[in-house]
Each structure stands twice: as C-alpha cells, then as structure tokens.
Design a protein around this motif. Structure first.
Motif, PDB file in Angstrom:
ATOM      1  N   LEU A  11       0.828  -1.004   0.014  1.00 14.72           N
ATOM      2  CA  LEU A  11       0.167  -0.073   0.159  1.00 14.72           C
ATOM      3  C   LEU A  11       1.208   1.067   0.016  1.00 14.72           C
ATOM      4  O   LEU A  11       1.181   1.563   0.567  1.00 14.72           O
ATOM      5  N   GLY A  12       0.474   2.502  -1.441  1.00 16.47           N
ATOM      6  CA  GLY A  12       0.984   3.387  -0.825  1.00 16.47           C
ATOM      7  C   GLY A  12       1.732   3.871  -2.825  1.00 16.47           C
ATOM      8  O   GLY A  12       1.393   2.883  -3.685  1.00 16.47           O
ATOM      9  N   THR A  13       2.213   4.981  -2.416  1.00  8.57           N
ATOM     10  CA  THR A  13       2.802   5.732  -4.267  1.00  8.57           C
ATOM     11  C   THR A  13       4.132   4.313  -4.621  1.00  8.57           C
ATOM     12  O   THR A  13       5.027   4.276  -3.648  1.00  8.57           O
ATOM     13  N   VAL A  14       3.642   4.071  -5.717  1.00 10.21           N
ATOM     14  CA  VAL A  14       4.757   3.560  -6.298  1.00 10.21           C
ATOM     15  C   VAL A  14       5.685   4.475  -6.872  1.00 10.21           C
ATOM     16  O   VAL A  14       5.041   5.165  -7.912  1.00 10.21           O
ATOM     17  N   THR A  15       6.766   4.624  -6.653  1.00  6.36           N
ATOM     18  CA  THR A  15       7.599   5.283  -7.630  1.00  6.36           C
ATOM     19  C   THR A  15       8.883   4.709  -7.846  1.00  6.36           C
ATOM     20  O   THR A  15       9.157   3.629  -7.703  1.00  6.36           O
ATOM     21  N   PRO A  16       9.502   5.130  -9.097  1.00  2.00           N
ATOM     22  CA  PRO A  16      11.355   4.441  -9.553  1.00  2.00           C
ATOM     23  C   PRO A  16      11.735   4.560  -8.720  1.00  2.00           C
ATOM     24  O   PRO A  16      13.088   3.944  -8.644  1.00  2.00           O
ATOM     25  N   TYR A  17      11.771   5.317  -7.315  1.00  4.95           N
ATOM     26  CA  TYR A  17      12.937   5.032  -5.960  1.00  4.95           C
ATOM     27  C   TYR A  17      12.839   3.565  -5.719  1.00  4.95           C
ATOM     28  O   TYR A  17      13.875   3.373  -4.825  1.00  4.95           O
ATOM     29  N   LEU A  18      11.774   2.709  -5.681  1.00  5.30           N
ATOM     30  CA  LEU A  18      11.494   1.481  -4.956  1.00  5.30           C
ATOM     31  C   LEU A  18      12.247   0.724  -5.596  1.00  5.30           C
ATOM     32  O   LEU A  18      12.339   0.397  -7.320  1.00  5.30           O
ATOM     33  N   VAL A  75      14.292  -5.232  -7.363  1.00 11.56           N
ATOM     34  CA  VAL A  75      14.432  -7.142  -6.366  1.00 11.56           C
ATOM     35  C   VAL A  75      13.433  -8.024  -6.248  1.00 11.56           C
ATOM     36  O   VAL A  75      13.436  -8.526  -5.489  1.00 11.56           O
ATOM     37  N   LEU A  76      12.505  -6.462  -5.142  1.00 14.98           N
ATOM     38  CA  LEU A  76      10.731  -7.063  -4.700  1.00 14.98           C
ATOM     39  C   LEU A  76      10.304  -8.514  -6.041  1.00 14.98           C
ATOM     40  O   LEU A  76       9.803  -9.193  -5.380  1.00 14.98           O
ATOM     41  N   PHE A  77      10.620  -8.444  -7.024  1.00 15.84           N
ATOM     42  CA  PHE A  77       9.632  -8.906  -8.118  1.00 15.84           C
ATOM     43  C   PHE A  77      10.409 -10.034  -8.914  1.00 15.84           C
ATOM     44  O   PHE A  77      10.092 -11.647  -8.645  1.00 15.84           O
ATOM     45  N   GLU A  78      12.266 -10.421  -8.238  1.00 11.75           N
ATOM     46  CA  GLU A  78      12.574 -11.553  -8.257  1.00 11.75           C
ATOM     47  C   GLU A  78      12.582 -12.344  -7.027  1.00 11.75           C
ATOM     48  O   GLU A  78      12.129 -13.444  -7.411  1.00 11.75           O
ATOM     49  N   LEU A 116       1.393  -7.982   5.125  1.00 13.21           N
ATOM     50  CA  LEU A 116       1.859  -6.575   4.166  1.00 13.21           C
ATOM     51  C   LEU A 116       3.085  -6.828   3.649  1.00 13.21           C
ATOM     52  O   LEU A 116       4.615  -6.762   4.254  1.00 13.21           O
ATOM     53  N   VAL A 117       3.494  -5.882   2.419  1.00 17.02           N
ATOM     54  CA  VAL A 117       4.887  -5.682   1.944  1.00 17.02           C
ATOM     55  C   VAL A 117       5.328  -4.328   2.084  1.00 17.02           C
ATOM     56  O   VAL A 117       4.359  -3.302   1.236  1.00 17.02           O
ATOM     57  N   PHE A 118       6.614  -4.154   2.802  1.00 17.93           N
ATOM     58  CA  PHE A 118       6.713  -2.890   3.290  1.00 17.93           C
ATOM     59  C   PHE A 118       8.155  -2.654   2.255  1.00 17.93           C
ATOM     60  O   PHE A 118       9.181  -3.326   2.333  1.00 17.93           O
ATOM     61  N   CYS A 119       8.124  -1.334   0.541  1.00 16.84           N
ATOM     62  CA  CYS A 119       9.416  -1.560   0.147  1.00 16.84           C
ATOM     63  C   CYS A 119       9.476  -0.444  -0.125  1.00 16.84           C
ATOM     64  O   CYS A 119       8.314   0.415  -0.585  1.00 16.84           O
ATOM     65  N   VAL A 120      10.499   0.190   0.927  1.00 18.27           N
ATOM     66  CA  VAL A 120      10.942   1.629   0.347  1.00 18.27           C
ATOM     67  C   VAL A 120      12.604   1.267   0.495  1.00 18.27           C
ATOM     68  O   VAL A 120      13.096   1.127  -0.043  1.00 18.27           O
ATOM     69  N   PRO A 121      12.979   3.141  -0.538  1.00 18.24           N
ATOM     70  CA  PRO A 121      13.922   3.190  -1.267  1.00 18.24           C
ATOM     71  C   PRO A 121      14.794   3.367   0.117  1.00 18.24           C
ATOM     72  O   PRO A 121      14.536   3.952   1.223  1.00 18.24           O
ATOM     73  N   GLY A 122      16.435   4.119  -0.175  1.00 20.03           N
ATOM     74  CA  GLY A 122      16.600   4.415   0.668  1.00 20.03           C
ATOM     75  C   GLY A 122      17.896   3.506   1.518  1.00 20.03           C
ATOM     76  O   GLY A 122      17.647   2.807   1.686  1.00 20.03           O
ATOM     77  N   ALA A 123      18.542   4.383   2.391  1.00 20.64           N
ATOM     78  CA  ALA A 123      18.603   4.070   3.472  1.00 20.64           C
ATOM     79  C   ALA A 123      18.510   4.523   4.705  1.00 20.64           C
ATOM     80  O   ALA A 123      17.459   4.480   5.216  1.00 20.64           O
ATOM     81  N   LYS A 124      19.850   4.320   5.774  1.00 26.17           N
ATOM     82  CA  LYS A 124      19.299   4.675   7.212  1.00 26.17           C
ATOM     83  C   LYS A 124      18.768   5.955   7.513  1.00 26.17           C
ATOM     84  O   LYS A 124      17.797   6.476   8.360  1.00 26.17           O
ATOM     85  N   TYR A 125      18.103   7.295   6.567  1.00 27.36           N
ATOM     86  CA  TYR A 125      17.256   8.166   7.093  1.00 27.36           C
ATOM     87  C   TYR A 125      16.180   7.588   6.784  1.00 27.36           C
ATOM     88  O   TYR A 125      15.248   9.391   6.815  1.00 27.36           O
TER      89      TYR A 125
END
Length: 449
Positions: free
Chosen positions: A264-271, A275-278, A343-352
């Motif tokens: 659930l959430g906006t799908v962006t190119p940053y995600l 890796v998720l789909f593989e 629920l799938v928690f898929c987010v970009p970025g690192a420690k921030y």
C-alpha cells in the motif's frame, strides 16, 4: 483541567499556533498525514490553530492525480485553513493560462523568475511564499500568534517561519519531514557549504527554538553538520491514526484461498522493484506460496511522466500473480488491510528513511515483509514487532526467504500473536508520538510570554 484549557494563557486566552504546511489535505502527498495529524492534535489539546497551505487547484490541476478529496473531511473543523493565491510560473505548461507578460516576453519572464530564485531561495515552490506572508501578517495583526511551526518540504516554509519569528518576536519551530540539503534516499549532499540554500538552512537553524526530525539518523546528520543547534534538535517520529485504520480484530487467512500479499502506497521509481519482483518469483515456487498474489494498491508516481513506465513494469509480472489494484482513498484503507494476509514494506533509501506506512502496517497486526536496505531508520521501529520478516541484505534470495517465512506465519497466525503485534504498534499512535512535543511547545510559549 480540561484538554481544551491546557494551552490557555493569561485570562484564559488560548495559545495561537500558525502552522505552515504546503502539503495539507486534499493533497495526497505522503507527508500530508503528519501535517494533518499535527494540526488536529494541537487543536484537540486546546490550541487555536491556523494552517497556511497551498491552493486546492495546485493539487488537483498542477499535480496530476495529486488530490484526495476525502482527506479534507478528516481535518478537525476547529482548525482554520488558509489557502492564499500562489504564483505557479514553474508549474504552468498550458500557454493559454500564461500571464500577458509571459506571453509577450517569455524569455524576459524566464530570466526574471530565475533571478528571483537566485536572490532568495532556489526552490520552485517559492511562488507560495509572497501570498503566505501577506496572509500571515494580516491574521497576526488581528490576533497575535504565539508560535510558528513550519514543516518541510518545501523548505521555503522554513525561511518564512524564520522571517515571521524575527519580525513578530515569537518562537518558531521547523519540522524536517525530509532532509533539506542532502538527499535522504541517496545520502548525497545536494547543497554544499557556501551555496545559498546551505546559508539559508544555517540561518534558520541558528534562531529556531526547536528543530525536529522524523528519525534519529537524520537528527544525527544535522547535529554533526550544525553543532551550534544540536542541543535544540529532537525526534518526533511518525505514527498511525486509529481513526483510519482502527484496531482490527483477529482475522485468520482464508484457508481455501491463496494467500494475498499487499503493498500500500505510492509506487515510485525509487522503490527497489526489480529485487521485489525477482524475490517474489523465487518465493512463489514454494508450496506455501502456490498461486499467491501480490496486490499493489496506490498511485503510480507523483507526476504523469512516470505513470506509463511504472504501469508497464508491473504488467510484466502479471504472470506471477502481481496485480495492480489502482489507488484508494484514505477512507478505504481499513478495508484494504482487512483483505490482505501479509503486508509488503518496500521503500527506497538507507538509514535516513522511515516512511509513514510502516506504522499502519504494524497496527494491522499482520505479518510484514521488508524489502529495503537492512539499516534504514524504519528498521528501528520494526524491532520488537513479532511478525516482522526481513533479511540481512537486499537481494532476491533474502526477499524470497522473507516472503516464505511470512506466508507460514500468516497460515499459523493466532489471536495471541496478533494481539502482541498490535501492542507493539500502540506505542506509535499519532497521539503517543505527538503528545510530548505538544507539551514542550506549550511550555515554550508560556516561557516566552
């Protein structure tokens, strides 16, 4: 003492908060929920709250699909919302809507716009600031504000808070939903020392009464960069709203239906979508995952130019049970959670990076699969959640293992484990995360009077 008397000053006068929040309902931007919750919490605690935000047209017209009308009804009616006119030069692409000056002298108009940016702050939202200031001064002249709070982005709101605080001689506070001079997704500095933006940031932080961040990683980065303000830097984490999600009762996965995973959430190119789909394809070879489906709920990007490429990327995995379910309003979020097993928690970025969605995920009391770098700030929130499944690296093998483990947990979930998961989430309701900050602000205003 009643709650609405908490922030009362001399002669019972309620403390007055001016809240500068560009993204506010009906905007559907991710940061809008923190802004909405802040305004509602302060007014419930007895403050007189005025929000200055952007015109509705900006979200519905200039940001394609950037509006969720259902959100406006969730703002406490006691909150006064002001939407001053805004110069939309940068955002306007329809020549028929250009001003006469821009139509007649487009090159001169562009030079003037860039010159104004170079003289003040190089941010495309700068057209919001003149109207904001004009409305703020008019309101303050009628009934004095006691505190100014600005949330960014955009960060022109910080500059406006600095100016108002100095001229009115009232304390101001800045809320970093996002980082200003560095990119929290790539961890690269965007505006180095000596740039106009960095100079503005230092100026704002030098005089701010308090500087708040959504996670401690971001606070530490800023404390190292601006040590003179480190003692005024604190963390106010995001949270979840019981009025949206509720406190769902235990509901086992339907035995004769394939498991339903959901993002659930906006799908962006940053995600990290590849890796998720593989990882999803690998996991689906396990008997526990036979015929499992991955439902994607939300908008595709924030801008029209990214929609088709994202739609095509999702469509390439329909043969593996990936289903794009479209967007949903905040009013429908409880139903979407109720129809989802994991629920799938898929987010970009690192420690921030924290993300607001992780708090709602935990409130559901259901298994959560992490698809992100292992050291992001959100991992600190998930520590102790009994239904969290995450590997020690971001790759397809690790993600597949997490999917399979979560599938097993979903099939075996019982009321006791579900309740323990919700107990962990209870620490992060908006009321729990905002109350200590609101109490500090009340004290700050009392001491400044």
């Amino acid at each position: 003492m009643r709650r609405d008397e908490k922030s009362a000053g001399p002669a019972g006068r309620r403390s007055r908060l001016l809240y500068l929040a560009f993204f506010f309902p009906p905007s559907r931007a991710s940061g809008v929920f923190r802004a909405r919750a802040t305004a509602n919490h302060f007014v419930e605690a007895g403050w007189d709250v005025t929000v200055i935000t952007a015109p509705r047209e900006f979200f519905s017209y200039y940001l394609d699909r950037g509006s969720d009308p259902s959100l406006e009804a969730t703002v406490d009616p006691r909150v006064r919302v002001e939407r001053p006119p805004m110069n939309t030069y940068h955002w306007e692409t329809d020549v028929r809507r250009f001003s006469r000056f821009r139509k007649a002298l487009p090159v001169v108009a562009d030079r003037f716009y860039r010159r104004m940016q170079s003289l003040f702050l190089p941010e495309h939202y700068i057209g919001w600031i003149p109207g904001l200031l004009k409305r703020a001064f008019a309101l303050h002249a009628r009934n004095r504000f006691d505190l100014v709070v600005a949330t960014g982005n955009p960060f022109g709101s910080f500059a406006a808070a600095w100016l108002l605080g100095r001229l009115w001689r009232v304390p101001y506070v800045v809320d970093y939903r996002d980082a200003w001079t560095f990119n929290q997704f790539t961890e690269k500095v965007r505006f180095g020392p000596g740039t106009r933006t960095a100079s503005w940031e230092a100026r704002v932080l030098r005089d701010a009464a308090e500087i708040i961040f959504v996670n401690d990683g971001m606070r530490q980065w800023y404390a190292e960069r601006y040590p003179f303000a480190a003692d005024r830097m604190t963390v106010v984490p995001n949270g979840w709203e019981p009025e949206f999600v509720g406190r769902p009762a235990f509901q086992p996965a339907v035995p004769d239906r394939p498991l339903r995973f959901g993002y659930l959430g906006t799908v962006t190119p940053y995600l990290p979508l590849s890796v998720l789909f593989e990882g999803w394809r690998q996991a689906r070879t396990d008997p526990l995952m036979a015929d499992a489906e991955l439902h994607i709920h939300g908008h595709l990007g924030f801008f029209a130019q990214t929609v088709e490429s994202l739609r095509e990327q999702l469509a390439r995995h329909e043969d593996a049970g990936v289903r794009y379910c479209g967007s949903f309003s905040k009013a429908d979020v409880a139903q979407v959670y109720g129809e989802t097993d994991v629920l799938v928690f898929c987010v970009p970025g690192a420690k921030y990076v924290t993300s607001g969605k992780v708090f709602e995920y935990m409130a559901s009391g259901k298994p959560v699969v992490s698809v992100h770098q292992p050291d992001i700030a959100a991992a600190e929130v998930l520590q102790g959640y009994p239904l969290w499944f995450s590997g020690d690296r971001l790759d397809a093998d690790s993600v597949a293992e997490s999917f399979i483990a979560a599938a097993k947990a979903a099939r075996e979930l019982d009321p006791s484990r579900h309740a323990r998961a919700q107990d962990h989430a209870e620490k992060y309701t908006r009321s729990a995360t905002l109350q200590p900050w609101e109490a500090r602000m009340r004290t700050l205003v009392e001491e400044s009077r």
